[in-house]
Design a protein around this motif. Sequence first.
Motif, mmCIF file in Angstrom:
data_model
loop_
_atom_site.group_PDB
_atom_site.id
_atom_site.type_symbol
_atom_site.label_atom_id
_atom_site.label_comp_id
_atom_site.label_asym_id
_atom_site.label_seq_id
_atom_site.Cartn_x
_atom_site.Cartn_y
_atom_site.Cartn_z
ATOM 1 N N ASP A 61 0.855 -1.186 0.000
ATOM 2 C CA ASP A 61 0.000 0.000 0.000
ATOM 3 C C ASP A 61 0.895 1.242 0.000
ATOM 4 O O ASP A 61 1.545 1.554 0.993
ATOM 5 C CB ASP A 61 -0.909 -0.003 1.226
ATOM 6 N N MET A 62 0.904 1.970 -1.112
ATOM 7 C CA MET A 62 1.764 3.136 -1.266
ATOM 8 C C MET A 62 1.010 4.449 -1.102
ATOM 9 O O MET A 62 1.500 5.504 -1.502
ATOM 10 C CB MET A 62 2.443 3.103 -2.651
ATOM 11 N N THR A 63 -0.183 4.393 -0.519
ATOM 12 C CA THR A 63 -0.987 5.608 -0.349
ATOM 13 C C THR A 63 -0.251 6.692 0.432
ATOM 14 O O THR A 63 -0.266 7.869 0.020
ATOM 15 C CB THR A 63 -2.317 5.274 0.349
ATOM 16 N N PRO A 64 0.405 6.386 1.582
ATOM 17 C CA PRO A 64 1.121 7.447 2.312
ATOM 18 C C PRO A 64 2.207 8.111 1.476
ATOM 19 O O PRO A 64 2.406 9.328 1.561
ATOM 20 C CB PRO A 64 1.727 6.706 3.507
ATOM 21 N N LEU A 65 2.904 7.315 0.645
ATOM 22 C CA LEU A 65 3.962 7.883 -0.198
ATOM 23 C C LEU A 65 3.377 8.751 -1.305
ATOM 24 O O LEU A 65 3.874 9.841 -1.589
ATOM 25 C CB LEU A 65 4.810 6.750 -0.777
ATOM 26 N N LEU A 66 2.305 8.284 -1.928
ATOM 27 C CA LEU A 66 1.683 9.046 -3.015
ATOM 28 C C LEU A 66 1.091 10.354 -2.508
ATOM 29 O O LEU A 66 1.029 11.334 -3.257
ATOM 30 C CB LEU A 66 0.592 8.199 -3.691
ATOM 31 N N SER A 67 0.665 10.376 -1.253
ATOM 32 C CA SER A 67 0.052 11.590 -0.701
ATOM 33 C C SER A 67 1.060 12.711 -0.517
ATOM 34 O O SER A 67 0.674 13.866 -0.274
ATOM 35 C CB SER A 67 -0.609 11.273 0.647
ATOM 36 N N LYS A 68 2.371 12.425 -0.609
ATOM 37 C CA LYS A 68 3.391 13.453 -0.460
ATOM 38 C C LYS A 68 3.478 14.353 -1.691
ATOM 39 O O LYS A 68 4.117 15.400 -1.650
ATOM 40 C CB LYS A 68 4.761 12.802 -0.214
ATOM 41 N N TYR A 69 2.833 13.937 -2.798
ATOM 42 C CA TYR A 69 2.880 14.709 -4.036
ATOM 43 C C TYR A 69 1.608 15.549 -4.153
ATOM 44 O O TYR A 69 0.504 15.022 -4.134
ATOM 45 C CB TYR A 69 3.011 13.770 -5.238
ATOM 46 N N GLU A 70 1.783 16.863 -4.291
ATOM 47 C CA GLU A 70 0.643 17.771 -4.333
ATOM 48 C C GLU A 70 0.112 17.995 -5.742
ATOM 49 O O GLU A 70 -1.003 18.465 -5.923
ATOM 50 C CB GLU A 70 1.042 19.118 -3.708
ATOM 51 N N GLY A 71 0.902 17.717 -6.736
ATOM 52 C CA GLY A 71 0.474 17.942 -8.110
ATOM 53 C C GLY A 71 0.836 19.344 -8.583
ATOM 54 O O GLY A 71 1.277 20.197 -7.815
ATOM 55 N N GLY A 72 0.604 19.599 -9.870
ATOM 56 C CA GLY A 72 0.973 20.881 -10.461
ATOM 57 C C GLY A 72 2.419 20.875 -10.907
ATOM 58 O O GLY A 72 3.228 20.068 -10.470
ATOM 59 N N GLY A 73 2.744 21.785 -11.787
ATOM 60 C CA GLY A 73 4.113 21.866 -12.288
ATOM 61 C C GLY A 73 4.444 20.734 -13.243
ATOM 62 O O GLY A 73 3.556 20.076 -13.808
ATOM 63 N N PRO A 119 16.507 9.139 -13.430
ATOM 64 C CA PRO A 119 16.605 10.318 -12.555
ATOM 65 C C PRO A 119 18.058 10.584 -12.181
ATOM 66 O O PRO A 119 18.831 9.648 -11.997
ATOM 67 C CB PRO A 119 15.777 9.923 -11.331
ATOM 68 N N ASP A 120 18.429 11.859 -12.090
ATOM 69 C CA ASP A 120 19.811 12.178 -11.730
ATOM 70 C C ASP A 120 20.016 12.044 -10.221
ATOM 71 O O ASP A 120 19.067 11.794 -9.468
ATOM 72 C CB ASP A 120 20.200 13.575 -12.219
ATOM 73 N N PHE A 121 21.257 12.225 -9.784
ATOM 74 C CA PHE A 121 21.586 11.979 -8.376
ATOM 75 C C PHE A 121 20.887 12.964 -7.448
ATOM 76 O O PHE A 121 20.565 12.632 -6.307
ATOM 77 C CB PHE A 121 23.103 12.027 -8.171
ATOM 78 N N ARG A 122 20.643 14.196 -7.918
ATOM 79 C CA ARG A 122 19.939 15.172 -7.073
ATOM 80 C C ARG A 122 18.507 14.722 -6.812
ATOM 81 O O ARG A 122 17.996 14.835 -5.694
ATOM 82 C CB ARG A 122 19.940 16.543 -7.743
ATOM 83 N N THR A 123 17.840 14.224 -7.842
ATOM 84 C CA THR A 123 16.460 13.748 -7.700
ATOM 85 C C THR A 123 16.402 12.554 -6.750
ATOM 86 O O THR A 123 15.504 12.462 -5.904
ATOM 87 C CB THR A 123 15.899 13.351 -9.070
ATOM 88 N N ILE A 124 17.359 11.642 -6.885
ATOM 89 C CA ILE A 124 17.401 10.459 -6.013
ATOM 90 C C ILE A 124 17.620 10.880 -4.566
ATOM 91 O O ILE A 124 16.941 10.405 -3.652
ATOM 92 C CB ILE A 124 18.508 9.494 -6.479
ATOM 93 N N ASN A 125 18.566 11.792 -4.353
ATOM 94 C CA ASN A 125 18.867 12.235 -2.987
ATOM 95 C C ASN A 125 17.700 13.009 -2.381
ATOM 96 O O ASN A 125 17.394 12.870 -1.193
ATOM 97 C CB ASN A 125 20.125 13.101 -2.993
ATOM 98 N N ARG A 126 17.017 13.825 -3.198
ATOM 99 C CA ARG A 126 15.868 14.594 -2.714
ATOM 100 C C ARG A 126 14.731 13.656 -2.329
ATOM 101 O O ARG A 126 14.053 13.851 -1.312
ATOM 102 C CB ARG A 126 15.407 15.575 -3.783
ATOM 103 N N PHE A 127 14.512 12.618 -3.108
ATOM 104 C CA PHE A 127 13.455 11.653 -2.803
ATOM 105 C C PHE A 127 13.759 10.935 -1.493
ATOM 106 O O PHE A 127 12.883 10.761 -0.643
ATOM 107 C CB PHE A 127 13.331 10.643 -3.939
ATOM 108 N N ARG A 128 15.020 10.543 -1.306
ATOM 109 C CA ARG A 128 15.401 9.787 -0.109
ATOM 110 C C ARG A 128 15.378 10.649 1.148
ATOM 111 O O ARG A 128 14.859 10.226 2.182
ATOM 112 C CB ARG A 128 16.796 9.188 -0.311
ATOM 113 N N THR A 130 14.055 13.840 1.613
ATOM 114 C CA THR A 130 12.953 14.782 1.828
ATOM 115 C C THR A 130 11.585 14.111 1.742
ATOM 116 O O THR A 130 10.792 14.149 2.687
ATOM 117 C CB THR A 130 13.024 15.936 0.811
ATOM 118 N N ILE A 131 11.305 13.464 0.618
ATOM 119 C CA ILE A 131 9.971 12.884 0.402
ATOM 120 C C ILE A 131 9.772 11.641 1.258
ATOM 121 O O ILE A 131 8.754 11.488 1.936
ATOM 122 C CB ILE A 131 9.769 12.557 -1.097
ATOM 123 N N LEU A 132 10.762 10.745 1.245
ATOM 124 C CA LEU A 132 10.623 9.472 1.954
ATOM 125 C C LEU A 132 10.763 9.643 3.464
ATOM 126 O O LEU A 132 10.305 8.776 4.225
ATOM 127 C CB LEU A 132 11.674 8.495 1.429
#
Length: 535
Positions: A61-73, A119-128, A130-132
Amino acid sequence: MEQMKLFNDNIPEKKQKRKLHNKVTFKEYQQDQMMLPMNLSDIIPKNHVVRVVNNAIERMDMTPLLSKYEGGGTSSFNPMMMLKVLVYAYIEKIFSSRKIAKALCENIYFMWLSGGNKPDFRTINRFRSTILKDVIDEVFASVLELLIDEGYIKFENYFLDGTKIEANANKYTFVWGKSVAKNREKLKEKVKKLLSEIDELNAAEDKAYGDDALDGLGKEPISSEKLEEMVKQLDERLSSTPDDRKLKKTVKILKEDCLPRCKKYEEHEENLGDRNNYCKTDVDATFMRMKEDHMKNGQLKPGYNVQIGTEGQFVLGYSIHQAATDTECMKEHLEHVKEVSGRLPENVIADAGYGSEENYEYLEEKKLGNYVKYNMFHPEQKRSFKKKKFRYENFQYDNLKDEFICPENKRLLFSHTYEEKSKRGYKSTIRVYECKECSSCPFHDECTKSKGNRKIRYNLRLDELKTKARENLTSEKGFKLRSMRGTEVESVFGRIKNNWGFRRFLLRGLEKVKTEWGLLCIAHNMAKMATILQG
C-alpha cells in the motif's frame, strides 16, 4: 578470424598432424552484430532479487507515499519506481546517489526496474532525504503486512539488540555539556565584575541601578535576554554621559564579547537537551564508544545507537537513539514498534544490557513474555559465584525481621530508604541495611572495602522482577530462545555492517538517519525473502 588462421598456418606440418585433435578454437565474436533482446525481462532469472523487490513493492500500500505529491508543475518520477530503485540499490551495496544514478544508465537490472527512467543523483537524494523521510515508517509497516500475509513472521518472539553506527560528522567537533555550564558561569562572573566596577566609580549616582543589575542576575545562569536589557540600559546611561570612558569600554565588552558568547552557550544547551555532549557538524549525533576502535584507545566518535528486533531473521522493528546505553532505549523502541505496526510481540528476548527495573516493569505492564537477562544472570549460574560467600546475593534473608544474615551470623539491620531516578524519570526505591558488629569481625577486610560497617543497598522490587525473569530464562522455552538470540539479530547486523559494508551513515540529522536505516531494514527483508524463494 584471419589472425586465427595465420596462427594455425604457422604451426609446423608435423605438429599440425599431431595436434589436430586439440586445435585451438574460439567462440564466434562479432562485436557490431550483437543484438540485445527486445525485452530485458527475458534475461532476468525468475526468482532474482530484483523481481522480488519489484513484486513486493507492487503489492504494498503506497498511499502514504503518493500523498506526499501535491500535483501541479512538471511531471514527477513515479515514487514506486524510485522506492524500488533505492531498495534494490541498498541490497546491491550501492548507497551513494551518484552511483545509483550511474547504475540506472549501465546496469540492466536497474534499467529494467526503472523502466528506462534515469533520474539524476539530485532527484534520487531529494526523494530519499525529503519525500521518503516523513513516510518511511508507513512504508516499513506495509512491508511487515506483506511478510505477515506471506507467513514469514508471526510477531511471536521478538529478539532485540542494538549497535552503534558512526555519523557522517567530524569526530573532532565536539561540545561537552559540563564545559558549556562552566563557561557560562565564568561569563556570569565576568559580567558581575564589569557591573561592580561601574558601580564603584558611580556609587552615588548609580547605586540603585547597580544593585538592581547584580540582584537581577541571581543564582541562575545569565541569559541573553537579561544581558540585552542590561546593555540597553547602559546605552541610555552612556547617552547622558558620553565622556565616561569606563562605561563606554564596559558597554563595548558586553556587546562584542559577552552577549555573543551568551547566545552561543544558549544554542549549545538547546542542542544538548538531556545529553552530555553533541557534535557540531551533526547536532543530533552523540559521541559514543564504537566497537571499531582500531587504535585501542577508547576514542569517542559521533554516532547513533541503532535498535532492531527480529523474528526468523526478518526485521520487525527499528529505532534510532541518541543515548549510548541500550538500557535507556528498550521502552522507547517498543513504543515505536507499537506505533508503526499497531501491535507488540508476545515475547521479548534481549541480553543483559536491557535488564533494569524500568524495563521489567514495562514488560509487566504490557503483559509481554520477559526473557530479558540482567547483568548477573550468567555469573549466578556458576559455582565460583556461589563460593563467594561475602556477596550480598549469597546472604540469608530473614523475612520476619527484615534483616540480612552474613556468613558469620551477624545481622544487617534495616537503616533507611532513598530514591534513585533514571535519566527517563523512573524512580526506584533502594533499601539500605547496615551491620553494627563489623569492627570486631576478623573477616572485615574480606567482606567490605569500607573502613566502617558493611552496608547493603537492596532493591526489593527489582529483585522480585529478576526472580521472574530468571524463572523464564532457565525454563526449557527460555533456554531455546536464549540460544536463538545470537543467530537471530546478530546475523542481521552482520549482513548490514559486514557483508554490505554499511558502517557509516551518509545523511545527517536524526530524521534522515532514521530514513536511511529504514531503507536498509526494508532491503534486508527483501533480500531475505529472495533467499528463501531461491532456496
